[in-house]
Design a protein around this motif. Structure first.
Motif, PDB file in Angstrom:
ATOM      1  N   ALA A  93      23.967  17.365   5.599  1.00 41.70           N
ATOM      2  CA  ALA A  93      25.272  17.087   5.008  1.00 41.70           C
ATOM      3  C   ALA A  93      25.612  15.605   5.045  1.00 41.70           C
ATOM      4  O   ALA A  93      26.223  15.069   4.105  1.00 41.70           O
ATOM      5  N   ASP A  94      25.205  14.916   6.107  1.00 41.37           N
ATOM      6  CA  ASP A  94      25.540  13.499   6.219  1.00 41.37           C
ATOM      7  C   ASP A  94      24.870  12.680   5.120  1.00 41.37           C
ATOM      8  O   ASP A  94      25.443  11.713   4.606  1.00 41.37           O
ATOM      9  N   LYS A  95      23.653  13.070   4.724  1.00 38.48           N
ATOM     10  CA  LYS A  95      22.963  12.343   3.657  1.00 38.48           C
ATOM     11  C   LYS A  95      23.654  12.534   2.310  1.00 38.48           C
ATOM     12  O   LYS A  95      23.582  11.667   1.436  1.00 38.48           O
ATOM     13  N   ALA A  96      24.317  13.692   2.144  1.00 33.23           N
ATOM     14  CA  ALA A  96      25.021  13.962   0.885  1.00 33.23           C
ATOM     15  C   ALA A  96      26.444  13.428   0.907  1.00 33.23           C
ATOM     16  O   ALA A  96      27.150  13.510  -0.099  1.00 33.23           O
ATOM     17  N   GLY A  97      26.861  12.895   2.048  1.00 37.68           N
ATOM     18  CA  GLY A  97      28.220  12.380   2.151  1.00 37.68           C
ATOM     19  C   GLY A  97      29.252  13.445   2.458  1.00 37.68           C
ATOM     20  O   GLY A  97      30.455  13.227   2.272  1.00 37.68           O
ATOM     21  N   VAL A  98      28.787  14.607   2.916  1.00 32.09           N
ATOM     22  CA  VAL A  98      29.697  15.706   3.252  1.00 32.09           C
ATOM     23  C   VAL A  98      30.041  15.622   4.734  1.00 32.09           C
ATOM     24  O   VAL A  98      29.152  15.606   5.589  1.00 32.09           O
ATOM     25  N   LYS A  99      31.315  15.591   5.034  1.00 32.51           N
ATOM     26  CA  LYS A  99      31.775  15.456   6.412  1.00 32.51           C
ATOM     27  C   LYS A  99      31.799  16.813   7.102  1.00 32.51           C
ATOM     28  O   LYS A  99      32.237  17.811   6.528  1.00 32.51           O
ATOM     29  N   LEU A 100      31.325  16.836   8.356  1.00 33.74           N
ATOM     30  CA  LEU A 100      31.355  18.047   9.175  1.00 33.74           C
ATOM     31  C   LEU A 100      32.275  17.846  10.363  1.00 33.74           C
ATOM     32  O   LEU A 100      32.399  16.737  10.890  1.00 33.74           O
ATOM     33  N   ASP A 101      32.909  18.923  10.780  1.00 35.15           N
ATOM     34  CA  ASP A 101      33.747  18.909  11.977  1.00 35.15           C
ATOM     35  C   ASP A 101      33.336  20.082  12.857  1.00 35.15           C
ATOM     36  O   ASP A 101      33.658  21.234  12.551  1.00 35.15           O
ATOM     37  N   ARG A 102      32.592  19.792  13.922  1.00 33.15           N
ATOM     38  CA  ARG A 102      32.062  20.829  14.817  1.00 33.15           C
ATOM     39  C   ARG A 102      31.293  21.900  14.035  1.00 33.15           C
ATOM     40  O   ARG A 102      31.455  23.097  14.247  1.00 33.15           O
ATOM     41  N   GLY A 103      30.474  21.434  13.114  1.00 36.44           N
ATOM     42  CA  GLY A 103      29.633  22.327  12.338  1.00 36.44           C
ATOM     43  C   GLY A 103      30.297  22.918  11.115  1.00 36.44           C
ATOM     44  O   GLY A 103      29.653  23.619  10.327  1.00 36.44           O
TER      45      GLY A 103
END
Length: 439
Positions: free
Chosen positions: A125-135
């Motif tokens: 997700a980080d490579k796509a620019g999508v933010k995660l919050d505790r999964g």
């Protein structure tokens, strides 16, 4: 000892029903499998860390379910923390503690059902620019992520992790992607269905939540023991409960435990979603005998207008108090309500009826509703009185006398049909189908 347990997928692959099943976790998944395997004959033991199983359900409904499970030989241990699972005597043993005291449950299989979390591993997700919050994938109110052109729905965004909610979110996201508007998901009327036995379903505000938030509500209940359709199905456990605003009558929530509860919740969901009132619900004609009548009857009970059960003032208007309701208190209150309902499944004392009944009073209008309901109740009481020996008793006595008198009259001799049958050559009477043999 987690490697000794099975999950909700593996339990469906078992080749035989375990004689003893321990369930770790009293959430929806755990209680659904507990109900299923208890019905199949397993000795089921549930271990739950919280004070109540099915924590999202009102305690009075949970009390009905736990009573049913107990009747099948099941056991529930709340406030219990599992320490480990070990092999013991050719089987398994779950060790736990409750209030500082140790305990153990022997089992052939142990189901681990402590809930699920969003599965986002391996998405990069980080490579796509999508933010995660505790999964969990972070989205805005339109289900759009931080990355351009990427939306997310369902369990990965957290929230209400149900299949029908994910489907609803998918429709909202696609409409936003297609530019058909800025759809914002509305979750206030998302139904929750639990496929236990009996089934449980609820939507909107619950009594527990209302008390915690200090929201005033009025409550109406209708037991399935008073439902003709439930009785014919042989499933009279449980009841339907509605909560409404005491000032406007707007339906705020509905909770059902009993036969086909997961189907019945659809009507209540429609009512909560569209802000319908108790009056609009009870003025809708419901087919008879059907299970959906229970919602109409509960709406009538909330207004003090119940027809097929007694009106109870304490149930029709409830002022919410601060502080949560304990499961023990809810269970005790529910047991008292069940006793009252079982003893009062009959019409209450009706209001007085005017001596002069005019055609105008009999018109089906809103202004005449109280009068017509009172008249209906009086007619029911009259029928009950006649059935216990009033005028109806005297009529039955006269009918019995007439029956005895007729019984003593001489009866006409039965006609000897054999003399009129065709005769054969030997003088014997022939059957109708053999006439041609005598010719």
């Amino acid at each position: 000892g987690a490697e000794l347990t099975i999950d909700s997928d593996q339990i469906l692959e078992l080749k035989e029903v375990p004689r003893r099943l321990a369930v770790i976790g009293g959430g929806v998944v755990g209680m659904e499998f507990a109900a299923m395997f208890a019905a199949l004959g397993s000795k089921v033991t549930v271990l739950e860390m919280l004070p109540q199983v099915l924590a999202m359900v009102d305690s009075d409904l949970v009390a009905v379910y736990t009573k049913h499970l107990s009747g099948l030989g099941g056991e529930i241990h709340t406030n219990s923390k599992v320490s480990r699972v070990v092999k013991q005597n050719g089987g398994l043993q779950v060790q736990f503690s409750t209030g500082g005291e140790g305990g153990a449950v022997d089992a052939d299989q142990v189901l681990l059902a402590v809930g699920r979390v969003p599965f986002t591993q391996g998405l990069d997700a980080d490579k796509a620019g999508v933010k995660l919050d505790r999964g969990r994938v972070v989205v805005d109110e339109h289900l759009h992520t931080d990355a351009d052109g990427i939306w997310a729905i369902g369990d990965v965004i957290g929230g209400i992790m149900l299949a029908h909610v994910a489907s609803y979110e998918g429709v909202c996201a696609v409409e936003n992607i297609a530019g058909h508007g800025n759809r914002v998901p509305d979750y206030h009327a998302a139904p929750n269905c639990i496929y236990t036995d009996p089934e449980i379903a609820h939507v909107g505000l619950g009594e527990k939540e209302a008390k915690e938030k200090g929201i005033a509500v009025k409550v109406g209940r209708f037991p399935f023991a008073a439902s003709g359709r439930a009785l014919t199905l042989g499933q009279s456990e449980g009841y339907a409960k509605v909560l409404a605003d005491p000032e406007t009558g707007k339906l705020l929530g509905a909770h059902i435990i009993g036969p086909r509860a997961t189907d019945l919740i659809a009507e209540a969901t429609l009512a909560v979603q569209n802000g319908l009132t108790l009056e609009q619900l009870d003025l809708t004609i419901h087919a008879h005998p059907t299970l959906p009548e229970s919602l109409m009857e509960a709406a009538l009970a909330a207004q003090g207008r119940a027809i097929h059960i007694a009106n109870r003032r304490s149930d029709t208007t409830t002022r919410a108090a601060s502080g949560p309701t304990s499961p023990q208190g809810g269970e005790a209150n529910m047991q008292n309500r069940e006793k009252d309902m079982a003893a009062t499944i009959k019409p209450s004392t009706p209001p007085s009826v005017p001596s002069a009944i005019t055609p105008k009073l009999l018109e089906l209008k809103k202004d005449n509703r109280d009068f017509l309901l009172g008249l209906h109740r009086q007619m029911q009481l009259i029928r009950r009185f006649e059935g216990r020996g009033g005028n109806g008793g005297r009529r039955r006595a006269r009918a019995e006398e007439e029956r005895l008198h007729l019984h003593q009259l001489p009866r006409a001799r039965p006609r000897d049909r054999s003399r009129h049958r065709p005769q054969g050559r030997d003088g014997r009477a022939l059957r109708q189908g053999n006439r041609h043999l005598a010719r």
